[in-house]
Design an enzyme around this catalytic site. Structure first.
Site, PDB file in Angstrom:
ATOM      1  CB  CYS A  27      -0.815  -0.173   1.455  1.00 14.20           C
ATOM      2  SG  CYS A  27      -1.942   1.392   1.297  1.00 14.20           S
ATOM      3  NE  ARG A  48      -9.971  -1.677   0.364  1.00 21.36           N
ATOM      4  CZ  ARG A  48      -9.266  -1.130   1.297  1.00 21.36           C
ATOM      5  NH1 ARG A  48      -7.909  -0.449   0.719  1.00 21.36           N
ATOM      6  NH2 ARG A  48      -8.849  -1.581   2.584  1.00 21.36           N
TER       7      ARG A  48
END
Length: 501
Positions: A320, A416
């Site tokens: 991430c 998302r």
């Protein structure tokens, strides 16, 4: 001389209220008093208000981590899997039903043929499906007549003949889907069979080979697993916050989900708050997990909306890049401590999501207030993770990608990141590869044993006692310098060998 001069470490309140963003490696717990053996440590916990777990482990809703096989295996271990939503709603619901129809940590997708069919290519056989099942109509719902093993088909001289000329005819070949591995193994021994099929409502669920049963028997013993009131494995599923996700949720509820996770990188939004209220209104018996959050104010908003669990973490995952790309996020140790401190006042369990790369990180997350840890890279690369193994630079690896990677976004995960309507897609994750870790059925029990040893060193025999020791300032912490972190790892050796579990 003042006693405070000799005081060890800091209380959690003091340490985490200095304005620094700490992650797991930045902090260390000081040892406490041991008056119980390791086996007395109990790690039972809750995912959400009404979903109990035997071990505090959750597999992440990522498309390279959790599909049916991972969810079945996590439930068998006493944890739970959250099936990703980077698929159509019918595909996701099918994965949920697949988990619900099983009671052993195996998952095959049998190929069915009729006796009059021919097998003209070995494409129907692979490592996960070494058998073709033969039924009267060639469908899973008709009478099972026999099977063909890939190793036998390869030896055939004439591969144009019909299946009934060479299939293995079988009686006493099926067992109920509710049989556990022990019962299946005993049946195989009794009937002298190397393979059986599990059946539910006269429909074949799985093909179980003797070598698979023996393999799993060689792993640490499985407990009762995470089983719901209806006798099926518990399983969760992720959804987004769009209007179409309401239809997806309806399909998932019909498929039997035990908990729904609202999947967003930044959960403190009007979209998620409205979805939480919708879920609680329409499906009052279904637990809903909100997130992701990292601050007290974010958590308070979702708690007021009615969440039954909170997912904590922003930019802490190994793949991430949110903190780099968006300059927003928080160190995971600080985030877990802060959110758990406020969530505990409302009885809302906290899921520490991301940043877990060893058993010590799990200990830190749980002691700092989390009820469970959600893992992505820690489980990626395992036998049960989706995808095929490939060789890269001499290593056996599987693909692992962030749901914020452009590759994942093209399949739908951009919602998302609240970017599904944006013309320009900005990646908040990368695509990588993870080395083969073997089966989660083997390495998770070893990891949990290491966590128990950590709890013993802290003088905590359960998650509840660890949280109490932290709140009462009996457990003390310190910040580690860079040199201390190096010292705490492997150092000063010319070479060393790291053995896997």
């Amino acid at each position: 001389m003042s006693a405070s001069i000799f005081e060890d470490g800091f209380s959690s309140d003091r340490l985490f209220n200095q304005g620094y963003s700490y992650t797991y490696d930045d902090v260390i717990f000081l040892p406490h008093y041991i008056d119980f053996p390791t086996d007395s440590v109990h790690l039972a916990s809750k995912l959400s208000r009404r979903v109990p777990l035997s071990i505090p482990c959750v597999s992440s809703p990522m498309d390279t981590v959790t599909e049916s096989h991972m969810a079945v295996s996590m439930a068998a271990l006493g944890g739970i899997g959250i099936i990703h939503s980077n698929s159509t709603s019918s595909e996701q619901a099918h994965m949920v039903r697949s988990v619900k129809s099983r009671r052993v940590p195996l998952l095959s997708n049998p190929v069915f043929k009729s006796p009059s069919d021919r097998i003209q290519s070995d494409d129907v056989f692979d490592a996960s499906n070494p058998y073709v099942l033969v039924t009267e109509s060639g469908s899973p719902s008709s009478k099972l007549l026999g099977y063909v093993a890939g190793k036998d088909w390869v030896k055939l001289g004439d591969k144009e003949v019909k299946i009934y000329d060479y299939m293995v005819n079988c009686t006493d070949f099926t067992v109920p889907w509710s049989y556990d591995l022990g019962a299946i193994g005993e049946y195989m021994e009794q009937k002298k069979r190397d393979v059986v099929a599990t059946v539910r409502d006269n429909e074949v669920v799985d093909v179980v080979a003797k070598e698979e049963v023996e393999r799993i028997k060689g792993y640490p013993k499985l407990g009762v697993g995470t089983v719901g009131p209806d006798g099926t494995w518990r399983v969760g599923a992720a959804i987004g916050t769009r209007e179409s996700d309401k239809e997806r949720l309806e399909e998932l509820v019909k498929a039997g989900i035990d908990v729904v996770v609202l999947d967003s990188s930044q959960g403190n939004s009007i979209y998620q708050i409205e979805m939480i209220k919708y879920v609680k209104k329409m499906y009052s018996n279904l637990d809903v997990v909100g997130g992701n959050v990292v601050t007290v104010s974010q958590a308070q908003n979702l708690i007021q909306a009615g969440v039954d669990g909170l997912r904590v973490g922003m930019g802490s995952g190994s793949i991430c890049t949110t903190q780099e790309v968006c300059a927003v996020g928080r160190g995971q140790a600080t985030a877990v401590y802060k959110v758990a401190s406020i969530a505990s006042q409302s009885g809302v369990p906290v899921i520490a999501d991301g940043g877990i790369s060893n058993s010590g990180h799990i200990v830190k997350a749980l002691v700092l207030g989390a009820s469970t840890v959600m893992m992505g890279s820690f489980l990626a690369g395992s036998t049960e993770a989706p995808g095929a193994f490939v060789y890269q630079n001499g290593f056996r690896v599987k693909k692992y990608r962030g749901m914020g990677s452009l590759e994942a976004m093209t399949k739908g995960s951009d919602q998302r990141y609240l970017g599904d309507t944006a013309k320009l897609k900005i990646a908040q994750g990368v695509v990588g590869a993870v080395a083969d870790k073997g089966s989660v059925l083997k390495f998770i029990p070893y990891t949990m044993q290491a966590v128990k040893q950590g709890f013993q060193d802290l003088g905590a025999s359960s998650l509840e006692s660890a949280h109490d020791l932290l709140k009462s300032s009996i457990l003390r912490l310190e910040v580690r310098t860079g040199a201390a972190q190096v010292e705490g790892g492997v150092h000063g050796l010319v070479s060393y060998e790291k053995k896997s579990f």
